[in-house]
Design an enzyme around this catalytic site. Structure first.
Site, PDB file in Angstrom:
ATOM      1  N   CYS A  23      -2.209  24.179  24.015  1.00 12.36           N
ATOM      2  CA  CYS A  23      -0.979  24.762  23.450  1.00 12.36           C
ATOM      3  C   CYS A  23       0.081  23.696  23.147  1.00 12.36           C
ATOM      4  CB  CYS A  23      -0.395  25.800  24.407  1.00 12.36           C
ATOM      5  SG  CYS A  23      -1.530  27.144  24.719  1.00 12.36           S
TER       6      CYS A  23
ATOM      7  N   HIS B  39       6.437  27.375  21.581  1.00 13.36           N
ATOM      8  CA  HIS B  39       5.041  27.834  21.512  1.00 13.36           C
ATOM      9  C   HIS B  39       5.031  29.331  21.813  1.00 13.36           C
ATOM     10  CE1 HIS B  39       0.961  28.625  22.369  1.00 13.36           C
ATOM     11  NE2 HIS B  39       1.121  28.656  23.685  1.00 13.36           N
TER      12      HIS B  39
ATOM     13  N   ASN C 136      -1.226  34.543  20.604  1.00 13.86           N
ATOM     14  CA  ASN C 136      -1.124  33.130  20.989  1.00 13.86           C
ATOM     15  C   ASN C 136      -2.172  32.337  20.211  1.00 13.86           C
ATOM     16  OD1 ASN C 136      -1.271  30.637  22.241  1.00 13.86           O
ATOM     17  ND2 ASN C 136      -1.135  31.454  24.319  1.00 13.86           N
TER      18      ASN C 136
HETATM   19  N1  ACO Z   1      -5.296  45.610  29.903  1.00 13.12           N
HETATM   20  C1  ACO Z   1      -5.090  46.413  30.943  1.00 13.12           C
HETATM   21  N2  ACO Z   1      -5.025  45.982  32.195  1.00 13.12           N
HETATM   22  C2  ACO Z   1      -5.181  44.662  32.420  1.00 13.12           C
HETATM   23  C3  ACO Z   1      -5.410  43.772  31.377  1.00 13.12           C
HETATM   24  C4  ACO Z   1      -5.467  44.284  30.071  1.00 13.12           C
HETATM   25  N3  ACO Z   1      -5.669  43.519  28.998  1.00 13.12           N
HETATM   26  N4  ACO Z   1      -5.519  42.531  31.889  1.00 13.12           N
HETATM   27  C5  ACO Z   1      -5.349  42.633  33.212  1.00 13.12           C
HETATM   28  N5  ACO Z   1      -5.163  43.934  33.539  1.00 13.12           N
HETATM   29  C6  ACO Z   1      -4.955  44.523  34.846  1.00 13.12           C
HETATM   30  C7  ACO Z   1      -5.434  43.657  35.985  1.00 13.12           C
HETATM   31  O1  ACO Z   1      -6.819  43.840  36.198  1.00 13.12           O
HETATM   32  C8  ACO Z   1      -4.619  44.169  37.139  1.00 13.12           C
HETATM   33  O2  ACO Z   1      -5.188  45.330  37.617  1.00 13.12           O
HETATM   34  P1  ACO Z   1      -5.151  45.667  39.214  1.00 13.12           P
HETATM   35  O3  ACO Z   1      -3.701  45.701  39.575  1.00 13.12           O
HETATM   36  O4  ACO Z   1      -5.840  46.975  39.274  1.00 13.12           O
HETATM   37  O5  ACO Z   1      -5.884  44.528  39.846  1.00 13.12           O
HETATM   38  C9  ACO Z   1      -3.298  44.541  36.476  1.00 13.12           C
HETATM   39  O6  ACO Z   1      -3.564  44.655  35.072  1.00 13.12           O
HETATM   40  C10 ACO Z   1      -2.199  43.526  36.687  1.00 13.12           C
HETATM   41  O7  ACO Z   1      -2.758  42.247  36.475  1.00 13.12           O
HETATM   42  P2  ACO Z   1      -1.906  40.976  36.636  1.00 13.12           P
HETATM   43  O8  ACO Z   1      -2.750  39.792  36.294  1.00 13.12           O
HETATM   44  O9  ACO Z   1      -1.236  40.999  37.948  1.00 13.12           O
HETATM   45  O10 ACO Z   1      -0.849  41.229  35.496  1.00 13.12           O
HETATM   46  P3  ACO Z   1       0.404  40.404  35.157  1.00 13.12           P
HETATM   47  O11 ACO Z   1       1.571  41.293  35.201  1.00 13.12           O
HETATM   48  O12 ACO Z   1       0.449  39.112  35.871  1.00 13.12           O
HETATM   49  O13 ACO Z   1       0.129  40.081  33.611  1.00 13.12           O
HETATM   50  C11 ACO Z   1      -0.612  38.324  32.175  1.00 13.12           C
HETATM   51  C12 ACO Z   1      -1.027  39.342  33.223  1.00 13.12           C
HETATM   52  C13 ACO Z   1      -0.125  39.030  30.926  1.00 13.12           C
HETATM   53  C14 ACO Z   1      -1.821  37.488  31.814  1.00 13.12           C
HETATM   54  C15 ACO Z   1       0.511  37.478  32.799  1.00 13.12           C
HETATM   55  O14 ACO Z   1       0.110  36.917  34.008  1.00 13.12           O
HETATM   56  C16 ACO Z   1       0.970  36.422  31.874  1.00 13.12           C
HETATM   57  O15 ACO Z   1       1.639  36.696  30.910  1.00 13.12           O
HETATM   58  N6  ACO Z   1       0.651  35.153  32.173  1.00 13.12           N
HETATM   59  C17 ACO Z   1       0.935  34.073  31.317  1.00 13.12           C
HETATM   60  C18 ACO Z   1      -0.309  33.738  30.684  1.00 13.12           C
HETATM   61  C19 ACO Z   1      -0.161  33.388  29.261  1.00 13.12           C
HETATM   62  O16 ACO Z   1       0.723  33.738  28.531  1.00 13.12           O
HETATM   63  N7  ACO Z   1      -1.132  32.653  28.858  1.00 13.12           N
HETATM   64  C20 ACO Z   1      -1.189  32.254  27.529  1.00 13.12           C
HETATM   65  C21 ACO Z   1      -2.019  31.079  27.433  1.00 13.12           C
HETATM   66  S1  ACO Z   1      -1.300  29.704  28.161  1.00 13.12           S
HETATM   67  C22 ACO Z   1      -0.044  29.362  27.254  1.00 13.12           C
HETATM   68  O17 ACO Z   1      -0.088  29.488  26.075  1.00 13.12           O
HETATM   69  C23 ACO Z   1       1.148  28.944  27.938  1.00 13.12           C
END
Ligand code: ACO
Length: 331
Positions: free
Chosen positions: A113, A258, A288
């Site tokens: 990224c 980004h 992304n």
């Molecule tokens: N749809 C539905 N449910 C989902 C999905 C989905 N696509 N993905 C995960 N879940 C579920 C999980 O299984 C979990 O279920 P559980 O509670 O029964 O175990 C629940 O949703 C919550 O999961 P978390 O991982 O705790 O969710 P969180 O609120 O942390 O959100 C996310 C996840 C969106 C990935 C978040 O952590 C995030 O935004 N992280 C940043 C990552 C990012 O943006 N990466 C981009 C690439 S790196 C970069 O460019 C910087």
């Protein structure tokens, strides 16, 4: 020493629009979950026959036309991607060939990224020292073919889109304009927090059925860790860009971050103290697109008239590695 200016930008995305509802047909997810967690509504994924180099070529031709330049005017290609068409050689030489060029250097940058920022820093150094005059800087990705599009991979699959964005860079003699600074950082202690383990030459054999069965060829991410570091380190690098150039928040016309996640961008905005109208956001349309996200956003911002000659532009990125950084540009 001249500074580096942006002569033109351009972007291209594949023709296949994928909505959150489309994803809900492939895995257990919902429009509501994706929108609330990431701000993403749609993304573009490649269809049959489309490749990263093909997207990059289309974006390059658009930028060349805007700059009124021909491929033969390019002195160097810097191609940033973490999703190359092939293991070896890198995409740079394939794009060079597609553009009908044969005697200029093509270098590949693997900084995920942050790739576009790393590429900008390299191109800027070459232009300022006079090594190359007109540099094509590419950020292009094809994530969709590598994603796990089942419920197992839903935490990453819903976030990523395909696309290419480019900038054509050259020296400016107009004192005060151009790239003012770039600041780059990385911290390999977090490499496995967002990575694709294999195939890879650390494995012997480097590819195997077991590896594929274990899903090692899919990106895996510790989402919360990525979120935590990104929302802390991007604001710090923006502040660094301002301090290094004696600028204040009020001097910033536009921050193009980004486009990782709407919630991360909003946290960056709040932590820096920038106003909403100072931050460009288009993640809702493209998802992304990693190294492509900044040049795609920049091209859209320019098209929308968000940046005029003399304005201060700040870029910031964070991604796998971890890698991160910023750039300040007087447009
Ligand atoms: N749809 C539905 N449910 C989902 C999905 C989905 N696509 N993905 C995960 N879940 C579920 C999980 O299984 C979990 O279920 P559980 O509670 O029964 O175990 C629940 O949703 C919550 O999961 P978390 O991982 O705790 O969710 P969180 O609120 O942390 O959100 C996310 C996840 C969106 C990935 C978040 O952590 C995030 O935004 N992280 C940043 C990552 C990012 O943006 N990466 C981009 C690439 S790196 C970069 O460019 C910087």
């Amino acid at each position: 020493m001249p500074r580096t200016e942006f002569l033109a930008t351009g972007f291209h995305v594949p023709s296949r629009l994928v909505t959150n509802e489309d994803l809900a047909g492939m895995m257990e997810t919902s429009d509501e979950w994706i929108l609330q967690r990431s701000g993403i509504k749609t993304r573009y994924w490649v269809g049959p026959g489309e490749t990263g180099v093909g997207l990059a070529k289309a974006a390059t031709l658009k930028a060349l036309a805007k700059a009124r330049l021909q491929p033969a005017d390019l002195d160097c290609i810097v191609y940033c991607t973490c999703t190359p068409d092939h293991f070896e050689p890198g995409n740079g030489v394939f794009l060079q060939r597609e553009l009908g060029l044969s005697d200029i250097p093509a270098v590949d940058v693997r900084n995920q990224c942050s790739g576009f920022l790393y590429g900008l820093s390299i191109a800027d150094a070459w232009i300022r020292t006079g090594q190359y005059r007109t540099v094509l800087l590419v950020g292009a990705e094809v994530h969709s073919r590598g994603l796990d599009k089942t419920t197992r991979g839903r935490d990453t699959a819903v976030l990523f889109g395909d696309g290419a964005g480019v900038a054509i860079l050259g020296p400016t003699v107009d004192d005060g304009r151009g790239v003012l600074s770039t600041h780059l950082f990385s911290d390999g202690r977090h490499a496995e927090k967002l990575w694709v383990d294999g195939p890879g030459l650390a494995h012997d054999p480097f590819v195997s059925h077991e590896m594929l069965d274990q899903n090692l060829h899919r990106p895996v991410m510790e989402g919360r860790e990525v979120f935590k570091f990104a929302s802390t380190l991007m604001p710090q690098s923006v502040q660094l860009a301002l301090q290094a150039n004696g600028l204040t928040l009020a001097d910033v016309k536009l921050l193009v971050p980004h486009q990782a996640n709407l919630r991360i961008i909003e946290m960056v905005r709040q932590a820096t103290g920038l106003r909403e109208e100072q931050v460009f956001i288009n993640i809702q349309k493209f998802g992304n697109t990693t190294a492509a996200s900044i040049p795609i956003a920049l091209d859209e911002a320019l098209d929308a008239g968000r940046l005029r000659r003399g304005d201060v532009l700040v870029l910031t990125a964070f991604g796998s590695g971890f890698t991160w950084g910023s750039a300040a540009v007087r447009w």
